[in-house]
Scaffold this active site. Structure first.
Site: not given
Ligand code: DOR
Ligand code: ZN
Length: 354
Positions: A19, A21, A23, A47, A104, A141, A179, A230, A258, A262, A274
């Site tokens: 899992h 991210h 970007r 996402n 997802k 999620h 998660h 999250l 996860d 950011h 988050a």
């Molecule tokens: O903390 C999180 N960040 N939880 C998620 O489910 C998405 C993720 C994000 O894409 O930043």
């Molecule tokens: Zn995630």
């Protein structure tokens, strides 16, 4: 796993991250090398803005990720699609053909870039039927979004209100609760695994931050936005239940960082984003968690075997080595034009990836 007599170094089968991210655009240049350095494969979350909803989009996103893999590193991104109320059932065959492994499910509004998420799971039933038939996994999620449900209770409510009915309606659909953050989720997943003979159809990923920290970390001496993700960190009893599950040797629990980058200024903000960034030191953080309960011997199953087995993919063949040696993680990384501040940045870590 080879344990030196003093457990000063540990060599594991190369792990996978189930899992992540990554970007898009310039961000890939920072985060892909971190993940590719430690993991053979990773399940890439869809996402983006706009979300990855079609097989064609997943294929071109995969090519952009591959272009950011440093020369000489081997890494395979495993692609997912973002399930919406309107994902057509015939997209599933195209997804399967393109090598997509999972869809997802984000309840609409649950987290970062989830506006296009599912408003009512029943709207996706025809597509879930197609997934069940073709063997694509459903990654969830698992949080309800109703404002009247307390933020800290949203995962437990999701299990009762959505996951239990969903599993009754689709007993053959393979589902990963992503998660997990609570004792309720760990108990539910372990209970389902115990009652199952044959192939598991419910698994769960667990992040390093949920094994290492409880919710106090977000508020120690002031608001600490780099500990905010999250589902949010929970109280200590939940952290202990997750640590017990992750180190139990139960194959229903496996590694999913996860890691969610950011730009720092968007986390250090009145409405901070988050997500915790952990890919720069993922295995070091998991090693610290397993070591804290004397369970280093259980790390390889959790990190390198159980996820591959659950997804029906071959286990990796190479190895990685971690050494007990204090080092200080960087405070930040360049992130396009911005900065990326990792979890525990500038702090000393006891294990080092070598
Ligand atoms: O903390 C999180 N960040 N939880 C998620 O489910 C998405 C993720 C994000 O894409 O930043
Ligand atoms: Zn995630």
């Amino acid at each position: 796993m080879i344990n030196a007599p003093t457990t000063q170094t540990i060599t594991l089968t190369r792990p996978d991250d189930w899992h992540i991210h990554l970007r898009d655009g310039a961000a890939l240049q920072t985060v892909v090398p971190h993940t590719a350095a430690q993991f053979a494969r990773a399940i890439v979350m869809p996402n983006l803005k706009p979300p990855v909803t079609t097989a064609a989009q997943a294929t071109s996103y995969k090519a952009r990720i591959q272009a950011a893999i440093p020369v000489g590193m081997r890494f395979e991104p495993l692609m997912t699609l973002y399930l919406t109320d309107n994902t057509p059932p015939d997209e599933i065959a195209r997804a399967k053909g393109a090598g997509v492994v999972a869809l997802k499910l984000y309840p609409a509004g649950a987290t970062t870039n989830s506006d296009a998420g599912v408003t009512d799971i029943r709207k996706t039933y025809k597509t879930l039927e197609a997934m069940q038939k073709s063997g694509l996994l459903l990654l969830v999620h698992g949080e309800v979004t109703s404002p009247e449900i307390d933020l800290f209770d949203r995962e437990a409510a999701f299990i009762d209100q959505h996951l239990i009915p969903l599993r009754k309606d689709f007993p053959e659909l393979t589902i990963v609760m992503e998660h997990i953050t609570t004792k309720e989720a760990a108990d539910y997943v372990a209970g389902e695994a115990a009652s199952k003979t044959g192939k598991l159809t419910l698994g769960a990923t667990i992040t390093a931050q949920h094994l290492l920290y409880n919710r106090n970390a977000i508020f120690t001496g002031g608001v600490r936005p780099h500990y905010y993700c999250l589902p949010v960190l929970k109280r200590e009893t939940h952290r202990l239940a997750l640590l017990e599950a992750a180190t139990s040797g139960n194959p229903a629990f496996f590694l999913g960082t996860d890691s969610a980058p950011h730009a720092a200024h968007l986390k250090e903000h009145a409405v901070g984003c988050a997500g915790c960034y952990t890919a720069h030191a993922a295995m070091e953080l998991y090693a610290a968690a397993f070591d804290s309960v004397g369970k280093m011997d259980k790390l390889e199953g959790f990190a390198s075997f159980f996820g591959a087995d659950f997804y029906g993919l071959p286990r990796n063949t190479g190895t990685i080595t971690l050494k007990r040696e204090a080092w200080t993680a960087p405070e930040s990384f360049a992130f396009g034009e911005a900065l990326l501040k990792p979890l525990a940045g500038g702090e000393q870590l006891a294990w080092r990836f070598i």
